[in-house]
Design an enzyme around this catalytic site. Structure first.
Site, PDB file in Angstrom:
ATOM      1  N   ALA A  67       0.839  -1.193   0.000  1.00  0.00           N
ATOM      2  CA  ALA A  67       0.000   0.000   0.000  1.00  0.00           C
ATOM      3  C   ALA A  67       0.878   1.247   0.000  1.00  0.00           C
ATOM      4  CB  ALA A  67      -0.909   0.001   1.223  1.00  0.00           C
ATOM      5  N   GLY A  68       0.309   2.349  -0.504  1.00  0.00           N
ATOM      6  CA  GLY A  68       1.009   3.618  -0.512  1.00  0.00           C
ATOM      7  C   GLY A  68       1.383   4.085  -1.897  1.00  0.00           C
ATOM      8  N   ASN A 116       9.330   9.573   3.390  1.00  0.00           N
ATOM      9  CA  ASN A 116       8.086  10.257   3.037  1.00  0.00           C
ATOM     10  C   ASN A 116       7.342  10.674   4.299  1.00  0.00           C
ATOM     11  OD1 ASN A 116       5.171   9.021   3.317  1.00  0.00           O
ATOM     12  ND2 ASN A 116       6.582   7.268   3.153  1.00  0.00           N
ATOM     13  N   PHE A 120      -1.185  10.175   4.543  1.00  0.00           N
ATOM     14  CA  PHE A 120      -2.476   9.633   4.083  1.00  0.00           C
ATOM     15  C   PHE A 120      -3.203  10.614   3.157  1.00  0.00           C
ATOM     16  CE2 PHE A 120      -3.326   6.701   8.035  1.00  0.00           C
ATOM     17  CZ  PHE A 120      -2.304   5.862   7.629  1.00  0.00           C
ATOM     18  N   ASN A 180      -4.332  -0.139   8.980  1.00  0.00           N
ATOM     19  CA  ASN A 180      -3.018   0.507   9.083  1.00  0.00           C
ATOM     20  C   ASN A 180      -2.960   1.330  10.363  1.00  0.00           C
ATOM     21  OD1 ASN A 180      -0.612   1.878   8.774  1.00  0.00           O
ATOM     22  ND2 ASN A 180      -1.046   2.595   6.690  1.00  0.00           N
ATOM     23  N   SER A 183       1.549   4.001  10.337  1.00  0.00           N
ATOM     24  CA  SER A 183       2.175   5.121   9.633  1.00  0.00           C
ATOM     25  C   SER A 183       2.717   6.110  10.661  1.00  0.00           C
ATOM     26  CB  SER A 183       1.172   5.825   8.727  1.00  0.00           C
ATOM     27  OG  SER A 183       1.722   7.043   8.246  1.00  0.00           O
ATOM     28  N   ASN A 185       3.239   9.178   9.999  1.00  0.00           N
ATOM     29  CA  ASN A 185       2.944  10.513   9.475  1.00  0.00           C
ATOM     30  C   ASN A 185       1.555  11.037   9.834  1.00  0.00           C
ATOM     31  OD1 ASN A 185       5.501  10.613   8.165  1.00  0.00           O
ATOM     32  ND2 ASN A 185       4.676   9.264   6.580  1.00  0.00           N
ATOM     33  N   THR A 186       0.823  10.288  10.651  1.00  0.00           N
ATOM     34  CA  THR A 186      -0.437  10.753  11.225  1.00  0.00           C
ATOM     35  C   THR A 186      -0.259  10.794  12.730  1.00  0.00           C
ATOM     36  OG1 THR A 186      -1.789   9.858   9.426  1.00  0.00           O
ATOM     37  CG2 THR A 186      -2.895  10.276  11.521  1.00  0.00           C
ATOM     38  N   LYS A 225      -1.317  -3.865   9.925  1.00  0.00           N
ATOM     39  CA  LYS A 225       0.037  -3.473   9.519  1.00  0.00           C
ATOM     40  C   LYS A 225       0.723  -2.760  10.667  1.00  0.00           C
ATOM     41  CE  LYS A 225       2.611  -1.455   5.684  1.00  0.00           C
ATOM     42  NZ  LYS A 225       2.517  -0.915   4.312  1.00  0.00           N
ATOM     43  N   THR A 253       6.860  -4.879   7.718  1.00  0.00           N
ATOM     44  CA  THR A 253       6.473  -3.745   8.545  1.00  0.00           C
ATOM     45  C   THR A 253       6.294  -2.503   7.682  1.00  0.00           C
ATOM     46  OG1 THR A 253       8.785  -3.067   8.872  1.00  0.00           O
ATOM     47  CG2 THR A 253       7.845  -4.596  10.494  1.00  0.00           C
ATOM     48  N   ASN A 254       5.841  -1.442   8.351  1.00  0.00           N
ATOM     49  CA  ASN A 254       5.757  -0.127   7.741  1.00  0.00           C
ATOM     50  C   ASN A 254       7.147   0.524   7.739  1.00  0.00           C
ATOM     51  OD1 ASN A 254       4.574   2.362   6.795  1.00  0.00           O
ATOM     52  ND2 ASN A 254       2.682   1.798   7.852  1.00  0.00           N
TER      53      ASN A 254
END
Length: 345
Positions: A67-68, A116, A120, A180, A183, A185-186, A225, A253-254
């Site tokens: 994903a992504g 990155n 999202f 998910n 991440s 980034n949230t 994830k 993993t992420n």
């Protein structure tokens, strides 16, 4: 090997002269145009076979797209045509959101890595579902994973509401659904990996999935994830909770917040998640611990830093049943897919 695969090194030189996010969008647009033309679509076709079963699903091969790359599910068929055994798209949030301010994607070529902090960015659940419905990938036998997350504006204490909306929306159109919670980034999202927080998320998701299975007459596997930056104790907590709440698999993993492997490189200190080879060893440790704790039958999908067939084999040797690619695809191109499949035979 197809014309498209052989020419990727030349295309990469041109793409790497552009801003990373601009190159990302141009690549997807160009790939879609190639797929939409019947002549070039035949040149793209490469479907390495290594059939396998996981979570009750039949895969053409155990190499998938992470994903992504296609957050809005707008290029499923074109990406699948490259030879993946399964494709995962998203992360989608209930409402559209722009993500974090640009620039928010950075290359670290000396490490074959990316950072990155996209956050999202996506067009929301309604557009995502419409795109998924218009694709032909599943009807042609491809396995499709749909990855759900929470909106940035949703307080973390109400995150479950967003995940329930996402699960209900994507359920009829997915072969499996990914939750998910990893991440970086949230804000506060990774806090959902804690014992109490994860249990409070998984219980209502388990109940919702049972209701959806009854409504639609099919049970769609659900996977979670997780991050690579977990202690052994944290991994063990997750391994205890996932089967307890009926989760079918885990993606490990992420991206990582660690910069130990890229210290001193340009952009190394940019905020966001680091992907590529620096994540590979971290991912292997998480996979190995998960397999030790979860036993042989639980599904584990390994992702993070696969840039060669050798690294694909290492993921499997650590305990993964299948792997996913993202950053490796950017640096190596589509030829990496068949290389990984062949290395796993």
């Amino acid at each position: 090997m197809s014309f498209l695969f052989n020419t990727y090194p030349l295309a990469r030189s041109a793409l790497f002269s552009l801003d990373a996010e601009a190159a990302h969008e141009l690549t997807l647009t160009s790939l879609q145009k190639a797929y939409d033309c019947s002549l070039t679509r035949r040149l793209m076709t490469s479907q390495p076979e290594k059939p396998c079963s996981l979570m009750g699903l039949s895969f053409r091969n155990p190499v998938g797209l992470a994903a992504g790359l296609d957050k809005n599910g707008a290029h499923i068929d074109a990406l699948g045509q490259l030879g993946f055994g399964f494709v995962e798209v998203g992360t989608v949030t209930p409402k559209p959101q722009p993500g974090n301010p640009k620039p928010r994607m950075f290359r670290l070529p000396r490490a074959d890595a990316l950072i990155n902090r996209l956050g999202f960015n996506n067009q929301g659940l309604d557009t995502f579902i419409a795109n998924v419905q218009s694709s032909q990938w599943r009807s042609h036998g491809g396995i499709l994973g749909l990855n759900i997350g929470k909106n940035a504006a949703t307080p973390i204490e109400h995150a479950v509401d967003d995940y329930l909306l996402g699960l209900e929306g994507v359920y009829p159109h997915a072969d499996y659904v990914t939750v998910n919670i990893s991440s970086p980034n949230t804000q506060n999202l990774r806090a959902l990996q804690g014992h109490d927080e994860l249990a409070a998320l998984l219980l209502p998701l388990q109940e919702k999935r049972k209701a959806l299975a009854d409504r639609h007459g099919r049970n769609v596997p659900m996977v979670v994830k997780i991050a690579p930056d977990l202690s052994t104790e944290q991994i063990d907590i997750i391994a205890d909770l996932l089967p307890r709440y009926g989760v079918d698999g885990v993606i490990a993993t992420n991206t990582t917040l660690s910069r130990e492997a890229v210290q001193g490189l340009p952009h190394a200190n940019e905020a966001g998640g680091l992907s590529g080879p620096p994540v590979h060893e971290l991912s292997l440790k998480v996979i190995a611990r998960l397999r030790q704790q979860l036993g042989e039958s639980f599904a584990i999908i390994g992702v993070g830093g696969v840039l060669s067939g050798k690294q694909a084999r290492e993921k499997i040797s650590a305990g993964a049943n299948a792997i996913q690619l993202y950053t490796g695809l950017i640096y190596r191109g589509p030829a990496l897919i068949a290389e990984c499949v062949n290395a796993m035979k």
